[in-house]
Design a protein around this motif. Structure first.
Motif, PDB file in Angstrom:
ATOM      1  N   LYS A  40      84.969  64.028  43.459  1.00 55.29           N
ATOM      2  CA  LYS A  40      84.868  65.416  43.004  1.00 55.29           C
ATOM      3  C   LYS A  40      83.414  65.851  42.910  1.00 55.29           C
ATOM      4  O   LYS A  40      83.059  66.982  43.253  1.00 55.29           O
ATOM      5  CB  LYS A  40      85.557  65.543  41.643  1.00 55.29           C
ATOM      6  N   VAL A  41      82.556  64.940  42.434  1.00 55.86           N
ATOM      7  CA  VAL A  41      81.123  65.231  42.351  1.00 55.86           C
ATOM      8  C   VAL A  41      80.543  65.465  43.740  1.00 55.86           C
ATOM      9  O   VAL A  41      79.795  66.425  43.966  1.00 55.86           O
ATOM     10  CB  VAL A  41      80.379  64.076  41.644  1.00 55.86           C
ATOM     11  N   ALA A  42      80.893  64.579  44.683  1.00 57.03           N
ATOM     12  CA  ALA A  42      80.374  64.698  46.046  1.00 57.03           C
ATOM     13  C   ALA A  42      80.818  66.007  46.694  1.00 57.03           C
ATOM     14  O   ALA A  42      80.032  66.680  47.372  1.00 57.03           O
ATOM     15  CB  ALA A  42      80.836  63.506  46.883  1.00 57.03           C
ATOM     16  N   ALA A  43      82.086  66.367  46.484  1.00 60.37           N
ATOM     17  CA  ALA A  43      82.584  67.633  47.033  1.00 60.37           C
ATOM     18  C   ALA A  43      81.834  68.813  46.427  1.00 60.37           C
ATOM     19  O   ALA A  43      81.508  69.788  47.120  1.00 60.37           O
ATOM     20  CB  ALA A  43      84.076  67.760  46.762  1.00 60.37           C
ATOM     21  N   GLY A  44      81.542  68.747  45.134  1.00 59.58           N
ATOM     22  CA  GLY A  44      80.797  69.818  44.481  1.00 59.58           C
ATOM     23  C   GLY A  44      79.379  69.936  45.005  1.00 59.58           C
ATOM     24  O   GLY A  44      78.846  71.045  45.144  1.00 59.58           O
ATOM     25  N   ILE A  45      78.743  68.794  45.320  1.00 62.37           N
ATOM     26  CA  ILE A  45      77.385  68.823  45.857  1.00 62.37           C
ATOM     27  C   ILE A  45      77.359  69.516  47.213  1.00 62.37           C
ATOM     28  O   ILE A  45      76.471  70.317  47.511  1.00 62.37           O
ATOM     29  CB  ILE A  45      76.830  67.391  45.972  1.00 62.37           C
ATOM     30  N   LEU A  46      78.357  69.227  48.048  1.00 56.18           N
ATOM     31  CA  LEU A  46      78.407  69.831  49.379  1.00 56.18           C
ATOM     32  C   LEU A  46      78.780  71.305  49.337  1.00 56.18           C
ATOM     33  O   LEU A  46      78.205  72.137  50.041  1.00 56.18           O
ATOM     34  CB  LEU A  46      79.403  69.068  50.264  1.00 56.18           C
TER      35      LEU A  46
END
Length: 314
Positions: A80-86
């Motif tokens: 979820k964090v990685a998706a938010g960063i992108l």
């Protein structure tokens, strides 16, 4: 009633990793690399324990449960964090937030208790080696693991259900990169002082009781080790126990900072940094600590590779 319904149906907005909400490829690749290393390390260690007969011992049975928890921690939070960063946007549904908080609480409590029981295993192995097969027989190990997971389910069920019972009517922006209980409580528009006090008391019990067992176990281990006549036996005991002490320090250091230090003494970015440590950094380091400093694991790797046809060169 309308306000309560709104709190159930509205999404939450996560602030992102360390307060970062915009897309950033360098941060994404760093997080993705750490996640990959952690998953590969813990999966490999779990595979070794399952496949290698010499690792079918109580210590490695408990270590396999630690690897399972270290696989679960980052999988619940980091994608979820990685998706938010992108994407530059970090919304999460009420149900998703509730599930995330429950699973993380379950795994956090389970890991804390598991680490204390692993210290007891080392105490029995070093201080009472002749009684080790009886004191750490299979039924006892299974009971230990069941206690860890059962305690996690119980604590997570109670604390998550009570937290989500409060109406979130002021703001839905969570000053954290995942749904963690202290961050959610800050959004409640009801009086949470009694619940926060009960959380502090339970936090002391959940954290300090296992820590007390760990300190007692390793105090007795240290007293026994210094009396050993064999330098090789002392080295083996120190190597095995120091690996576990390192893991304990990494996990409990961050957990105590988030759950036992009063909120006035640390900011949301500091909470996020500590949570990142035990949700991503510690799961990545644990298999490295146990494999690089453990001769049994290195021998097991060689054995498995040999059976697979990758024989080391002489």
């Amino acid at each position: 009633m309308g306000m309560s319904n709104q709190s159930v149906t509205s999404d939450f907005i996560l602030m992102g990793l360390l307060g970062h909400t915009g897309p950033h490829l360098a941060l994404f690749f760093m997080v993705a690399a750490m996640l990959t290393v952690g998953l590969l390390g813990n999966t490999s260690l779990l595979f070794l324990i399952l496949m290698e007969c010499r690792l079918h011992t109580p210590m490695y049975f408990l270590l396999s449960q630690l690897s399972l928890l270290d696989i679960g921690f980052p999988l619940v939070t980091i994608p979820k964090v990685a998706a938010g960063i992108l994407q530059g946007e970090n919304s999460i549904s009420f149900g998703g937030c509730a599930a995330q908080m429950f699973i993380l609480m379950l795994m956090g409590v389970s890991e804390g208790i598991l680490l204390s029981l692993m210290s007891y295993d080392r105490y029995v192995a070093v201080c009472h080696p002749l009684h080790y097969p009886m004191l750490m027989r299979r039924q006892v190990c299974v009971l230990m693991v069941a206690t860890c997971w059962g305690s996690g389910v119980l604590v997570a069920s109670v604390q998550t259900s009570v937290t989500l019972h409060f109406p979130f009517c002021a703001s839905h922006t969570v000053e954290h990169f995942f749904c963690e209980l202290p961050a959610l409580l800050k959004l409640a528009c009801a009086d949470t002082r009694v619940f926060e006090m009960s959380l502090s008391i339970s936090g002391v019990l959940i954290l300090l009781l296992p820590v007390s067992l760990i300190v007692t176990s390793y105090g007795l281990v240290l007293a026994t080790v210094v009396r050993l006549r064999s330098a090789e036996a002392r080295h083996k005991a120190f190597t095995t126990c120091s690996s576990h002490v390192t893991v304990v320090g990494l996990f409990y250091g961050a957990a105590v900072f988030v759950y036992m230090v009063p909120g006035t003494y640390h900011s949301p970015p500091q909470d996020s940094a500590a949570s990142l440590f035990y949700s991503l950094v510690t799961p990545m380091l644990n298999p490295l600590i146990y494999s690089l400093r453990n001769r049994d694991v290195r021998v097991a790797v060689t054995s498995v590779l040999s059976r697979a046809g990758f024989r080391p060169k002489r």
